[in-house]
Design an enzyme around this catalytic site. Structure first.
Site, mmCIF file in Angstrom:
data_model
loop_
_atom_site.group_PDB
_atom_site.id
_atom_site.type_symbol
_atom_site.label_atom_id
_atom_site.label_comp_id
_atom_site.label_asym_id
_atom_site.label_seq_id
_atom_site.Cartn_x
_atom_site.Cartn_y
_atom_site.Cartn_z
ATOM 1 N N SER A 224 0.825 -1.193 0.000
ATOM 2 C CA SER A 224 0.000 0.000 0.000
ATOM 3 C C SER A 224 0.873 1.262 0.000
ATOM 4 O O SER A 224 1.614 1.500 -0.949
ATOM 5 C CB SER A 224 -0.971 -0.037 1.193
ATOM 6 O OG SER A 224 -1.978 0.925 1.072
ATOM 7 N N ASP A 297 -9.274 -4.763 -5.890
ATOM 8 C CA ASP A 297 -8.885 -3.799 -4.854
ATOM 9 C C ASP A 297 -9.938 -2.700 -4.757
ATOM 10 O O ASP A 297 -10.171 -1.958 -5.708
ATOM 11 C CB ASP A 297 -7.520 -3.196 -5.192
ATOM 12 C CG ASP A 297 -6.908 -2.442 -4.014
ATOM 13 O OD1 ASP A 297 -7.677 -1.948 -3.166
ATOM 14 O OD2 ASP A 297 -5.675 -2.333 -3.954
ATOM 15 N N HIS A 331 -7.625 -5.381 -1.304
ATOM 16 C CA HIS A 331 -6.397 -4.658 -0.979
ATOM 17 C C HIS A 331 -5.362 -5.569 -0.305
ATOM 18 O O HIS A 331 -4.163 -5.424 -0.509
ATOM 19 C CB HIS A 331 -6.722 -3.471 -0.067
ATOM 20 C CG HIS A 331 -5.601 -2.495 0.074
ATOM 21 N ND1 HIS A 331 -5.027 -1.854 -1.011
ATOM 22 C CD2 HIS A 331 -4.932 -2.047 1.168
ATOM 23 C CE1 HIS A 331 -4.060 -1.052 -0.583
ATOM 24 N NE2 HIS A 331 -3.986 -1.156 0.731
#
Length: 366
Positions: A224, A297, A331
């Site tokens: 991330s 995601d 994610h």
């Protein structure tokens, strides 16, 4: 609430790392009584009260050699502790792995730290291929940024897509290497690049000074915002042989209303948004980078188009890049097939470009 008292539980940050605690706070006279805190060189965390006056409560106790288990405590007396659970070590073959909390300073004097993990067969003085794994955080001042977080006295558990599995393959890992971005909340990202590059260099220098890291065989990775950091480090430094960036954002014009704690919009600070977007410097990324992204995601800042376009930009400029997409994953990655595939991809990438890189050759990058 118990009479005039409430109870407070926290991680108990200290210069030695986290020492979790339980306090009784009197709301009338504003006095605090410490009921319990973890003993030195252990990690014991409050879980739940068993009665209103906190004379009995449950904790979760662990050490580097003892797996987490639940206990009933009667106050802070060590002898007044009764085991509730008896969970055995789920992976005894990992017990030889060692970890140590290391503190040091970067060039501007900001205190930094990382947890140094070493493989079970490590021999003192041996210089290993090393992975720096990090996630930048933002702070108003250097004193707060320099606080030590985490604990070296927790039981090491490795699961899922954890980069710590690389320890079984002969890597040293500088885990949670702090990458603080310090400054006025309104403008701190103006110096984001300079600060993360300086932090990364300080971590490598410290591990090299300790004799555990081969400075010419170092990789970097993150998930991330850590993936965003990874791409920026490869674009703006020559510290690493390769990078792994998972579920990242690389073009900040696609997050125009802010990101992390950035308060300005793209239209208010266009130069900063472009300066810290590794997409704008894709032609400078010559160090091999592996991009991984879940096809589903749903995190608004990291839609898959971020990795798709970053891959095209690096590839189109002649860089070495691989893009892996994971069907049905969001994610984070949960499916067994995805977890195993991510581990395989990371190992293959770091083995090819970090472990088997010549330690005598100069470090590549731009």
């Amino acid at each position: 609430m118990n009479g005039d008292s409430i109870y407070l539980a926290g991680e108990g940050a200290s210069p030695k790392g986290d020492l979790p605690f339980l306090d009784r706070y009197n709301v009338s006279d504003r006095t605090t009584e410490r009921i319990f805190h973890a003993a030195d060189k252990t990690y014991e965390q409050f879980v739940a009260l068993l009665n209103d006056d906190a004379s009995r409560f449950i904790t979760r106790f662990e050490t580097p050699d003892e797996p987490p288990n639940l206990y009933v405590r009667e106050g802070a007396k060590p002898e007044a502790k009764v085991a509730l659970t008896h969970f055995p070590d789920p992976a005894p073959q990992l017990r030889g792995i060692t970890k140590q909390l290391i503190t040091y300073k970067r060039e501007d004097g900001v205190q930094l730290s990382f947890t140094l993990y070493l493989p079970s067969d490590y021999k003192q003085g041996e210089r290993l291929p090393t992975i720096v794994w990090a996630y930048p955080l933002e702070y108003n001042d250097a004193a707060t940024a320099g606080q030590v977080s985490g604990s070296q006295y927790r039981f090491t558990v490795i699961s899922g897509i954890s980069h710590l599995f690389l320890l079984t393959q002969g890597y040293a890992i500088l885990d949670n290497a702090t990458m603080p971005v310090v400054g006025d909340p309104e403008t701190m990202n103006n110096t984001y690049l300079e600060q993360v590059v300086s932090s990364a260099k300080a971590a490598i220098d410290k591990a090299t000074e300790m004799g555990v890291t081969d400075p010419n065989r170092v990789g970097v990775g993150g998930h991330s915002y850590g993936a965003f950091m990874t791409a920026n480090l490869l674009a703006h430094s020559n510290l690493f042989k390769a990078g792994v960036a998972r579920s990242g954002a690389y073009n900040r014009t696609l997050t125009p209303f802010g990101f992390q704690s950035e308060r300005r919009t793209f239209w208010e600070a266009p130069d900063m948004y472009l300066k810290i977007s590794p997409f704008a410097f894709a032609d400078k990324i010559k160090t091999p980078i592996l991009l991984i992204h879940g096809e589903a995601d749903d995190n608004t800042g990291t839609f898959p188009i971020q990795s798709e376009r970053m891959y095209q930009a690096i590839k189109g400029n002649g860089g070495t890049v691989r893009y892996v997409t994971l069907p049905y994953e969001a994610h984070g990655y949960l499916g067994l097939e995805s977890v195993e595939h991510v581990q395989w991809e990371m190992l293959q990438w770091f083995d090819k470009y970090v472990k088997n890189a010549s330690s005598a050759s100069p470090t590549t990058g731009q």
